[in-house]
Enzyme design. Structure first.
Site, PDB file in Angstrom:
ATOM      1  N   SER A 198       0.824  -1.209   0.000  1.00  0.00           N
ATOM      2  CA  SER A 198       0.000   0.000   0.000  1.00  0.00           C
ATOM      3  C   SER A 198       0.855   1.253   0.000  1.00  0.00           C
ATOM      4  CB  SER A 198      -0.858   0.048   1.261  1.00  0.00           C
ATOM      5  OG  SER A 198      -1.674  -1.067   1.353  1.00  0.00           O
ATOM      6  N   HIS A 210      -1.070  -2.672  -7.207  1.00  0.00           N
ATOM      7  CA  HIS A 210      -1.810  -2.372  -5.978  1.00  0.00           C
ATOM      8  C   HIS A 210      -3.313  -2.503  -6.218  1.00  0.00           C
ATOM      9  CE1 HIS A 210      -2.892   0.815  -2.709  1.00  0.00           C
ATOM     10  NE2 HIS A 210      -2.953  -0.414  -2.226  1.00  0.00           N
ATOM     11  N   GLU A 248      -3.614   0.205  -9.069  1.00  0.00           N
ATOM     12  CA  GLU A 248      -2.550   1.209  -9.215  1.00  0.00           C
ATOM     13  C   GLU A 248      -1.287   0.472  -9.661  1.00  0.00           C
ATOM     14  OE1 GLU A 248      -2.188   3.157  -5.359  1.00  0.00           O
ATOM     15  OE2 GLU A 248      -2.197   5.114  -6.302  1.00  0.00           O
ATOM     16  N   ASN A 254      -3.281   5.960  -1.247  1.00  0.00           N
ATOM     17  CA  ASN A 254      -3.117   6.085   0.208  1.00  0.00           C
ATOM     18  C   ASN A 254      -2.523   7.414   0.645  1.00  0.00           C
ATOM     19  OD1 ASN A 254      -4.302   3.758   1.394  1.00  0.00           O
ATOM     20  ND2 ASN A 254      -2.795   2.591   0.235  1.00  0.00           N
TER      21      ASN A 254
HETATM   22  N1  LIG Z   1      -6.261  -4.404   3.673  1.00  0.00           N
HETATM   23  C1  LIG Z   1      -6.406  -3.565   2.650  1.00  0.00           C
HETATM   24  O1  LIG Z   1      -7.446  -2.926   2.485  1.00  0.00           O
HETATM   25  C2  LIG Z   1      -5.288  -3.417   1.629  1.00  0.00           C
HETATM   26  C3  LIG Z   1      -5.580  -2.784   0.413  1.00  0.00           C
HETATM   27  C4  LIG Z   1      -4.577  -2.699  -0.565  1.00  0.00           C
HETATM   28  C5  LIG Z   1      -3.308  -3.214  -0.283  1.00  0.00           C
HETATM   29  N2  LIG Z   1      -3.046  -3.803   0.919  1.00  0.00           N
HETATM   30  C6  LIG Z   1      -1.703  -4.359   1.132  1.00  0.00           C
HETATM   31  O2  LIG Z   1      -1.757  -5.752   0.907  1.00  0.00           O
HETATM   32  C7  LIG Z   1      -0.801  -6.414   1.737  1.00  0.00           C
HETATM   33  C8  LIG Z   1      -1.521  -7.434   2.588  1.00  0.00           C
HETATM   34  O3  LIG Z   1      -2.474  -6.789   3.404  1.00  0.00           O
HETATM   35  P1  LIG Z   1      -3.701  -7.580   4.051  1.00  0.00           P
HETATM   36  O4  LIG Z   1      -4.696  -6.571   4.463  1.00  0.00           O
HETATM   37  O5  LIG Z   1      -4.091  -8.707   3.171  1.00  0.00           O
HETATM   38  O6  LIG Z   1      -2.990  -8.165   5.378  1.00  0.00           O
HETATM   39  P2  LIG Z   1      -3.450  -9.387   6.278  1.00  0.00           P
HETATM   40  O7  LIG Z   1      -2.895  -9.124   7.626  1.00  0.00           O
HETATM   41  O8  LIG Z   1      -4.907  -9.663   6.134  1.00  0.00           O
HETATM   42  O9  LIG Z   1      -2.680 -10.644   5.618  1.00  0.00           O
HETATM   43  C9  LIG Z   1      -1.287 -10.731   5.556  1.00  0.00           C
HETATM   44  C10 LIG Z   1      -0.911 -12.203   5.432  1.00  0.00           C
HETATM   45  O10 LIG Z   1       0.496 -12.294   5.191  1.00  0.00           O
HETATM   46  C11 LIG Z   1       0.957 -13.450   5.846  1.00  0.00           C
HETATM   47  N3  LIG Z   1       2.411 -13.376   5.987  1.00  0.00           N
HETATM   48  C12 LIG Z   1       3.146 -12.721   6.914  1.00  0.00           C
HETATM   49  N4  LIG Z   1       4.455 -12.889   6.680  1.00  0.00           N
HETATM   50  C13 LIG Z   1       4.557 -13.704   5.595  1.00  0.00           C
HETATM   51  C14 LIG Z   1       5.650 -14.258   4.872  1.00  0.00           C
HETATM   52  N5  LIG Z   1       6.908 -14.010   5.232  1.00  0.00           N
HETATM   53  N6  LIG Z   1       5.378 -15.032   3.794  1.00  0.00           N
HETATM   54  C15 LIG Z   1       4.095 -15.294   3.437  1.00  0.00           C
HETATM   55  N7  LIG Z   1       3.015 -14.789   4.078  1.00  0.00           N
HETATM   56  C16 LIG Z   1       3.242 -14.004   5.144  1.00  0.00           C
HETATM   57  C17 LIG Z   1       0.189 -13.470   7.161  1.00  0.00           C
HETATM   58  O11 LIG Z   1       0.195 -14.763   7.752  1.00  0.00           O
HETATM   59  C18 LIG Z   1      -1.194 -13.011   6.686  1.00  0.00           C
HETATM   60  O12 LIG Z   1      -2.011 -14.137   6.358  1.00  0.00           O
HETATM   61  C19 LIG Z   1      -0.104  -5.315   2.544  1.00  0.00           C
HETATM   62  O13 LIG Z   1       1.070  -4.943   1.889  1.00  0.00           O
HETATM   63  C20 LIG Z   1      -1.140  -4.196   2.529  1.00  0.00           C
HETATM   64  O14 LIG Z   1      -0.568  -2.942   2.703  1.00  0.00           O
HETATM   65  C21 LIG Z   1      -4.009  -3.928   1.882  1.00  0.00           C
END
Ligand SMILES: NC(=O)c1ccc[n+]([C@@H]2O[C@H](COP(=O)([O-])OP(=O)(O)OC[C@H]3O[C@@H](n4cnc5c(N)ncnc54)[C@H](O)[C@@H]3O)[C@@H](O)[C@H]2O)c1
Length: 285
Positions: A120, A141, A153, A191
């Site tokens: 993000s 993204h 994005e 963001n």
């Molecule tokens: N939540 C949102 O609305 C959103 C929107 C756009 C982008 N993002 C981005 O997407 C990414 C994930 O966010 P999310 O909301 O899905 O988080 P989340 O916490 O729901 O999921 C993250 C997952 O990553 C796993 N993980 C941690 N370390 C790891 C590793 N070394 N190898 C493999 N898996 C691993 C965790 O076990 C978890 O299941 C982040 O970079 C976030 O910034 C999030």
């Protein structure tokens, strides 16, 4: 992309399972990796539920749902990505975790493939610098919820080449998404604008300007936002919001990006929003 058939997705959380969902539905094979078995189980059950909802709404057929589910394999070892044709990383928003994943992906996967991150806010240029192929590292993204939201994005790092950019743009189009190109600055566009608004809403709550419901109502009724900023923060995940504010604060260096103390307190207490059943609102039922 005719030469891209198998997609590696790293992280099976909120975004990773959505990304696996849309690629599988578009006819790609998917290898979904997470460090936690539980996250994989939970991720697959979310994909199943969301596909079933699409069947119910008659957006896809029952056969398409089954084909998509059958196209996703899961595993806890990054080594399983050895033969994939494209990787998108959606692990936690933590710079050191992402750097380590990209160092390993660079060694494990074939040299010629593109490595994308769904980060993000973390610098694509810095993620790319962890690898020997910075020209093939890019930001892809997606927005939450991935199966619904149209925007992707596309973030070019300093070294990202045109071929890599074109690859991601074509992939996004094939998923039925609309790619928009932006340069690599903290928070990109989405963001950089969204998170300070959410952070300011949390300051309003902390200072007692109004109640959480009232703050959300003002933005929904007054500004036409489909969700209020506090509801949206719960939906995104408060830990993700805090990580992004820290990246904006560090990267742009201005006080206006200071994370709200109440946001820090919520994250410290483990109230991360919908995913933990409690955030600004209660989701325990
Ligand atoms: N939540 C949102 O609305 C959103 C929107 C756009 C982008 N993002 C981005 O997407 C990414 C994930 O966010 P999310 O909301 O899905 O988080 P989340 O916490 O729901 O999921 C993250 C997952 O990553 C796993 N993980 C941690 N370390 C790891 C590793 N070394 N190898 C493999 N898996 C691993 C965790 O076990 C978890 O299941 C982040 O970079 C976030 O910034 C999030």
């Amino acid at each position: 992309m005719s030469d891209i058939k198998v997609i590696g997705v790293v992280g099976a959380g909120t975004m990773g399972n959505g990304i696996a969902h849309v690629f599988a539905l578009a006819g790609y094979e998917v290898v979904l990796i997470d460090v936690e078995e539980d996250a994989l189980e939970q991720g697959m059950s979310t994909i199943e539920k969301n596909l079933a909802r699409q069947v119910k709404k008659e957006k896809i057929s029952g056969e398409e749902k089954e084909a998509a589910l059958g196209a996703i394999r899961t595993g806890t070892d990054l080594e399983d990505l050895r033969n994939v044709d494209f990787v998108i990383e959606a692990a936690v928003e933590d710079e050191q975790v992402k750097f380590e994943i990209f160092r390993r992906l660079d060694k494990i996967t074939r040299n010629e493939i593109t490595l994308a991150s769904n980060t993000s806010s973390i610098s694509i240029t810095e993620i790319a610098a962890q690898t020997q192929r910075p020209e093939k590292v890019i930001g892809m993204h997606f927005m939450n919820p991935v199966p619904v939201m149209k925007l992707v994005e596309v973030i070019k790092g300093l070294a990202t080449n045109e071929w890599t950019t074109e690859t991601v743009i074509k992939l996004a189009n094939e998923l039925g998404k609309t790619p928009v190109q932006v340069q690599d600055y903290p928070g990109f566009i989405s963001n950089r604008i969204l998170m300070p608004m959410i952070n300011e809403a949390i300051f309003c709550l902390m200072e007692g300007v109004s109640s959480k419901k009232a703050i959300d109502e003002v933005m929904k009724l007054g500004m036409g936002h489909p969700m209020g900023p506090l509801e949206l923060a719960d939906f995104i995940g408060l830990d993700v919001c805090l990580s992004i504010m820290k990246v904006l604060h560090n990267g742009l260096g201005e006080d206006k990006y200071r994370p709200c103390p109440l946001l820090r307190k919520m994250v410290s207490s483990g109230r991360l929003g919908r995913k933990t059943g409690q955030g600004f609102y209660d989701y325990s039922d």
